[in-house]
Design a protein around this motif. Structure first.
Motif, mmCIF file in Angstrom:
data_model
loop_
_atom_site.group_PDB
_atom_site.id
_atom_site.type_symbol
_atom_site.label_atom_id
_atom_site.label_comp_id
_atom_site.label_asym_id
_atom_site.label_seq_id
_atom_site.Cartn_x
_atom_site.Cartn_y
_atom_site.Cartn_z
ATOM 1 N N GLU A 1 0.984 -1.246 0.090
ATOM 2 C CA GLU A 1 -0.041 -0.223 0.069
ATOM 3 C C GLU A 1 0.985 1.156 -0.065
ATOM 4 O OE1 GLU A 1 -3.257 2.419 0.567
ATOM 5 O OE2 GLU A 1 -3.008 0.699 -0.674
ATOM 6 N N ARG B 1 1.823 1.776 -3.606
ATOM 7 C CA ARG B 1 0.869 2.458 -4.182
ATOM 8 C C ARG B 1 0.635 3.891 -4.118
ATOM 9 N NH1 ARG B 1 -3.768 4.784 -3.735
ATOM 10 N NH2 ARG B 1 -3.564 4.598 -1.312
ATOM 11 N N GLU C 1 -4.572 5.816 -7.784
ATOM 12 C CA GLU C 1 -5.867 5.762 -6.762
ATOM 13 C C GLU C 1 -5.892 4.323 -6.654
ATOM 14 O OE1 GLU C 1 -8.810 6.859 -4.745
ATOM 15 O OE2 GLU C 1 -7.138 8.309 -5.575
ATOM 16 N N ARG C 2 -5.880 3.302 -7.797
ATOM 17 C CA ARG C 2 -5.921 2.109 -7.499
ATOM 18 C C ARG C 2 -4.828 1.208 -8.251
ATOM 19 N NH1 ARG C 2 -11.473 -0.156 -9.206
ATOM 20 N NH2 ARG C 2 -11.085 1.157 -10.984
ATOM 21 N N GLN D 1 -10.287 -1.553 -1.541
ATOM 22 C CA GLN D 1 -10.913 -0.563 -2.330
ATOM 23 C C GLN D 1 -9.966 0.043 -3.257
ATOM 24 O OE1 GLN D 1 -10.255 -0.610 0.676
ATOM 25 N NE2 GLN D 1 -9.129 1.589 1.215
ATOM 26 N N ARG D 2 -8.588 -0.392 -2.981
ATOM 27 C CA ARG D 2 -7.497 0.086 -3.902
ATOM 28 C C ARG D 2 -6.911 -0.938 -4.876
ATOM 29 N NH1 ARG D 2 -7.518 5.181 -3.086
ATOM 30 N NH2 ARG D 2 -7.291 5.795 -0.867
ATOM 31 N N ARG E 1 -7.704 -2.489 -8.537
ATOM 32 C CA ARG E 1 -8.209 -2.312 -9.869
ATOM 33 C C ARG E 1 -8.593 -3.639 -10.364
ATOM 34 N NH1 ARG E 1 -6.700 -2.667 -14.926
ATOM 35 N NH2 ARG E 1 -7.852 -1.784 -16.697
#
Length: 494
Positions: free
Chosen positions: A198, A201, A207-208, A230-231, A233
């Motif tokens: 994370e 990222r 965003e994802r 939620q992260r 895609r």
């Protein structure tokens, strides 16, 4: 799958940090580092051209510092080295794909260098990102006591023997922990790895993210799905471990596949005059060899690992080779080893078996997965596993070697096995060999409704790393267009 990873990791884990710095062409003080400070806002990675042998054209290098202990974001830090292959069609760029390496202890930088030639189509629309996880950093910095096996692995005879093994391993773990100056010993679990992902990222400014995970990387992938759904895609998983079901089930699924491989080995040998066991029931010869070795172990000596003996349990856990290899070269060797071993010469198995016996009792290796609950919780659970394994893989009974070393783990289990909450997760794509890891991958992706696993009709593991064109094509279509193939799709062997 896991034993082979252990031997390979033991061979590469002594690579020094200076070797990695050589890849980047930077000195330690020059390496670009973006500190990850808890939940504070992302600091972009400072990218620069990589240098060194074997570096794909256009690869860029950077670094990111993250907390050793994520509950103490301003405490001691560990550096994650990163590489990136930028999208070749930047005007049509979708985002980044982050590789999740296996092992545990494999290096995502090496993964990307290896996989890059087969991912040129994917790279048109994505930056391909690899990183050196904290587990890899650990193996390059762990102190000498961490490399000393705590016990000679064996199948415990009774509760007293089980407890003696646990006590010996606990002592080895404590010696490693007390010598550890990095702080990583207690923070190598996959939840910590997922928090590192994370941080990557955020540092990438995405965003994802989209992901490609292989082998033990499935454990970190599940941890990320648990923490940051939620992260995500898109998530492509290839030959992964499904730790959410618990390690006994992981090994039952794996050994059931090995049982099927033994039958394929027997059929291949019957049809192959070059097989040293041709004209016999090779699968039954194997079973008889292991039964005899249980009664009378075969003494062996390895130039690298010293003297030891091969019991039937050692051969069943560490001796059989389920992947035939190019041109069935591994099975040709296996048949010869079996033929010699039944005559008292176990030298063919010596290095591999004795090496794994030691590696899987080394705290440096075990610390990378014990925090994921990779142990028998007690004698009762081991006995239940023994009953279950005789039903699903009768040729491979006994304790699973990779769960024995962690029975003395002195730290809390940070990432225990438990069902995954899947609401909000996108459908995933899986891939796996129908002769090996398909079932474990399928059990992983079936947790998320709408997901599909592509079968590969041949041997292999982590297919995208070995350039298998059909699975890569499906992965590319899925990651690019979020388009899944039809359920039941099978790729022909290449």
């Amino acid at each position: 799958m896991l034993g082979e990873c252990a031997v390979r990791a033991a061979g590469v884990a002594m690579a020094t940090l200076s070797g990695l710095v050589g890849l980047m062409g930077l000195g330690p003080a020059q390496a670009a580092a973006a500190p990850a400070r808890g939940v504070q806002g992302p600091v972009p990675v400072e990218w620069r051209a990589c240098t060194g042998e074997g570096v794909p054209s256009g690869m860029e290098c950077g670094a990111l510092d993250v907390p050793v202990d994520w509950s103490k974001p301003r405490g001691k830090q560990v550096r994650l080295e990163l590489v990136r292959l930028p999208a070749t069609e930047p005007a049509r760029r979708i985002g980044s794909v982050l590789g999740i390496p296996g092992g545990p202890g494999a290096n995502g930088i090496d993964d990307l260098k290896r996989a890059a030639p087969g991912l040129t189509e994917l790279r048109r629309r994505f930056d391909l990102v690899g990183y050196r996880p904290r587990t890899t950093a650990w193996t390059t910095t762990a102190a000498e006591p961490c490399w000393k096996p705590g016990v000679a692995l064996r199948d415990p005879r009774d509760p007293r023997d089980f407890e003696a093994m646990a006590a010996a391993m606990a002592e080895a773990f404590v010696a490693c922990r007390e010598s550890d100056t990095t702080g990583l010993f207690a923070h190598l679990d996959s939840l910590s790895v997922a928090r590192d992902m994370e941080a990557v990222r955020r540092a990438l400014g995405e965003e994802r993210l989209s992901f490609m995970a292989n082998s033990y990387g499935g454990v970190a992938a599940a941890a990320y799905m648990r923490l940051f759904p939620q992260r995500i895609r898109a998530m492509y998983v290839d030959g992964v471990v499904n730790q959410t079901e618990g390690w006994p089930m992981v090994n039952l699924v794996m050994r059931a596949g090995v049982e099927r491989s033994l039958e394929r080995f027997g059929a291949w040998c019957a049809a192959t005059p070059a097989c040293a066991l041709h004209g016999e029931d090779a699968a039954e010869v194997w079973r008889e060899l292991t039964r005899d070795a249980d009664r009378e172990p075969i003494p062996v000596t390895s130039e690298q690992y010293g003297a030891g003996e091969l019991t039937g349990w050692h051969l069943r856990n560490l001796g059989f080779v389920p992947d035939p290899g190019p041109g069935h070269s591994r099975w040709l060797a296996l048949a010869e080893w079996v033929d010699r071993a039944r005559r008292g010469d176990g030298s063919g198995f010596a290095d591999y078996v004795l090496g794994n016996t030691q590696v899987w009792a080394m705290p440096v290796m075990l610390a990378m997965s014990c925090g994921d609950g990779r142990h028998y919780t007690g004698w009762a659970q081991l006995q239940q596993y023994r009953r279950d394994i005789r039903k699903v893989a009768p040729s491979f009974p006994g304790a699973a070697f990779d769960q024995l070393g962690c029975i003395g783990w002195p730290e809390p289990v940070a990432n225990r096995a438990r069902p995954l909450e899947v609401r909000g997760l996108p459908p995933m794509l899986g891939a796996g060999s129908l002769e090996g890891d398909f079932t474990s991958t399928e059990r992983f992706i079936r947790m998320v409704p709408g997901s599909v696993t592509v079968g590969y009709d041949g041997p292999g593991h982590a297919l995208y790393l070995s350039g298998k064109k059909c699975p890569i094509a499906h992965a590319t279509a899925y990651l690019t267009e979020l388009k899944l193939p039809a359920a039941g799709t099978v790729c022909p062997a290449e």
